[in-house]
Motif scaffolding. Structure first.
Motif, PDB file in Angstrom:
ATOM      1  N   GLY A   1       0.851  -1.198   0.000  1.00 36.69           N
ATOM      2  CA  GLY A   1       0.000   0.000   0.000  1.00 36.69           C
ATOM      3  C   GLY A   1       0.876   1.233   0.000  1.00 36.69           C
ATOM      4  N   THR A   2       0.250   2.381  -0.169  1.00 42.62           N
ATOM      5  CA  THR A   2       1.042   3.611  -0.227  1.00 42.62           C
ATOM      6  C   THR A   2       1.434   4.105   1.165  1.00 42.62           C
ATOM      7  OG1 THR A   2      -1.067   4.718  -0.515  1.00 42.62           O
ATOM      8  CG2 THR A   2       0.286   4.536  -2.452  1.00 42.62           C
ATOM      9  N   THR A   3       0.646   3.784   2.172  1.00 47.12           N
ATOM     10  CA  THR A   3       0.896   4.340   3.507  1.00 47.12           C
ATOM     11  C   THR A   3       2.278   3.985   4.080  1.00 47.12           C
ATOM     12  OG1 THR A   3      -1.476   4.181   3.834  1.00 47.12           O
ATOM     13  CG2 THR A   3      -0.165   4.733   5.763  1.00 47.12           C
ATOM     14  N   PRO A   4       2.752   2.734   3.992  1.00 52.37           N
ATOM     15  CA  PRO A   4       4.047   2.439   4.625  1.00 52.37           C
ATOM     16  C   PRO A   4       5.273   2.839   3.811  1.00 52.37           C
ATOM     17  CG  PRO A   4       3.054   0.398   3.838  1.00 52.37           C
ATOM     18  CD  PRO A   4       2.101   1.507   3.488  1.00 52.37           C
TER      19      PRO A   4
ATOM     20  N   ILE B   1      -4.975   0.617   6.802  1.00 48.10           N
ATOM     21  CA  ILE B   1      -6.420   0.376   6.920  1.00 48.10           C
ATOM     22  C   ILE B   1      -7.084   0.850   5.618  1.00 48.10           C
ATOM     23  CG2 ILE B   1      -6.934   2.613   8.010  1.00 48.10           C
ATOM     24  CD1 ILE B   1      -8.999   1.185   9.797  1.00 48.10           C
TER      25      ILE B   1
ATOM     26  N   HIS C   1     -11.141  -2.231   6.356  1.00 47.94           N
ATOM     27  CA  HIS C   1     -10.434  -3.520   6.238  1.00 47.94           C
ATOM     28  C   HIS C   1      -9.000  -3.410   6.732  1.00 47.94           C
ATOM     29  CE1 HIS C   1      -8.983  -2.750   1.793  1.00 47.94           C
ATOM     30  NE2 HIS C   1      -8.047  -2.415   2.634  1.00 47.94           N
TER      31      HIS C   1
ATOM     32  N   ARG D   1      -6.164   2.827  -8.661  1.00 47.21           N
ATOM     33  CA  ARG D   1      -5.259   3.940  -8.962  1.00 47.21           C
ATOM     34  C   ARG D   1      -3.844   3.436  -9.264  1.00 47.21           C
ATOM     35  NH1 ARG D   1      -5.202   3.293  -3.552  1.00 47.21           N
ATOM     36  NH2 ARG D   1      -3.308   3.856  -2.412  1.00 47.21           N
TER      37      ARG D   1
ATOM     38  N   LYS E   1      -9.563   8.565   5.277  1.00 47.89           N
ATOM     39  CA  LYS E   1      -9.532   7.421   6.194  1.00 47.89           C
ATOM     40  C   LYS E   1     -10.118   7.784   7.571  1.00 47.89           C
ATOM     41  CE  LYS E   1      -7.038   4.615   3.461  1.00 47.89           C
ATOM     42  NZ  LYS E   1      -5.631   4.240   3.638  1.00 47.89           N
TER      43      LYS E   1
HETATM   44  P1  PGA Z   1      -3.108   2.341   1.347  1.00 42.76           P
HETATM   45  O1  PGA Z   1      -3.874   0.973   1.586  1.00 42.76           O
HETATM   46  O2  PGA Z   1      -1.955   2.342   2.284  1.00 42.76           O
HETATM   47  O3  PGA Z   1      -2.652   2.275  -0.075  1.00 42.76           O
HETATM   48  O4  PGA Z   1      -4.085   3.443   1.611  1.00 42.76           O
HETATM   49  C1  PGA Z   1      -4.188   0.551   2.852  1.00 42.76           C
HETATM   50  C2  PGA Z   1      -5.162  -0.589   2.810  1.00 42.76           C
HETATM   51  O5  PGA Z   1      -6.047  -0.609   1.927  1.00 42.76           O
HETATM   52  O6  PGA Z   1      -5.076  -1.466   3.681  1.00 42.76           O
END
Ligand code: PGA
Length: 238
Positions: free
Chosen positions: A37-40, A129, A134, A163, A198
């Protein structure tokens, strides 16, 4: 749950990096549970920067990932194996044979992965998340008792993930994912959240009812869970 609200994404990534790096220094053969995911991404670039500058070594670290798209070969640039190598593993001295992720092409991947997780309990598990609450690919309605299983992704997750693909039609419809029980089994969970989109999910995570309709809400029962989020994501819990 411990909640750390940061001014922005950068500070969120710094705080997460402090936790992971101090764990690896204290326990050089730690088991890290990792997420895509993009967050980490900010956390991962800070781990690489620290490894290069300060020499924190990952040569004995083991890594287990949360999930993988079903049907994608590991050579696909949309696979999570590819993502992890590109964004983290290639920048560290971790041995690739010590990095584990479900095999997107396997038939019965769940049994093998559950047996592996029995041996490799995560010392620190990194989580993101989804806007629908989820965690990993455990979509609303997933049993809190679930272990690694195959899931049909929801429309909302397919849309969120599109995306990263050329078109929404290319997003795989199924995935293998650690279950909520595998995640709850981690010694420590660190959940990273950034952005206003979020905020509702964060409310459900921290203050909402503990319900299988919001998979992340089970983390309220974990005895060592830290939420690190930015101001925008924390809008509804302040
Ligand atoms: P994201 O995804 O870090 O790309 O927002 C998180 C997720 O869907 O668990």
């Amino acid at each position: 749950m411990k909640v750390i609200i940061c001014k922005d994404y950068e500070e969120m990534s710094d705080k997460a990096a402090e936790i992971v790096i101090s764990e690896v220094r204290k326990n050089p053969s730690a088991v890290l549970g990792l997420a895509t995911g993009t967050t980490p991404l900010g956390l991962y670039s800070k781990m690489i920067e620290d490894h290069k500058k300060n020499g924190t070594s990952y040569k004995d670290v083991r890594a287990v990932n949360l999930d993988e798209y079903a049907g994608l070969d590991c050579s696909s640039d949309q696979s999570y194996v590819y993502f992890m190598r590109k964004n983290l593993f290639n920048g560290l001295d971790i041995k690739l044979e010590n990095t584990y992720i479900e095999n997107g092409k396997a038939e019965d991947e769940c049994a093998r992965y559950n047996a592996l997780l029995d041996k490799l309990r995560q010392d620190v598990q990194i989580l993101g998340i989804g806007s629908n609450g989820h965690i990993a690919f455990n979509e609303p309605g997933t049993s809190f008792d679930s272990v690694t299983h195959t899931v049909a992704l929801t429309e909302s997750t397919i849309k969120d993930n599109s995306r990263l693909f050329k078109s929404i039609d290319e997003v795989p419809k199924r995935a293998f994912t650690m279950g909520l029980k595998n995640i709850m089994n981690a010694k420590k969970n660190v959940i990273l959240v950034s952005g206003k989109n979020k905020a509702k999910a964060v409310y459900g995570l921290v203050k909402g009812e503990i319900t299988e309709q919001v998979p992340a809400s089970i983390l309220q029962k974990h005895n060592d869970c830290v939420l690190i989020c930015d101001e925008a994501a924390a809008e509804l819990i302040k």
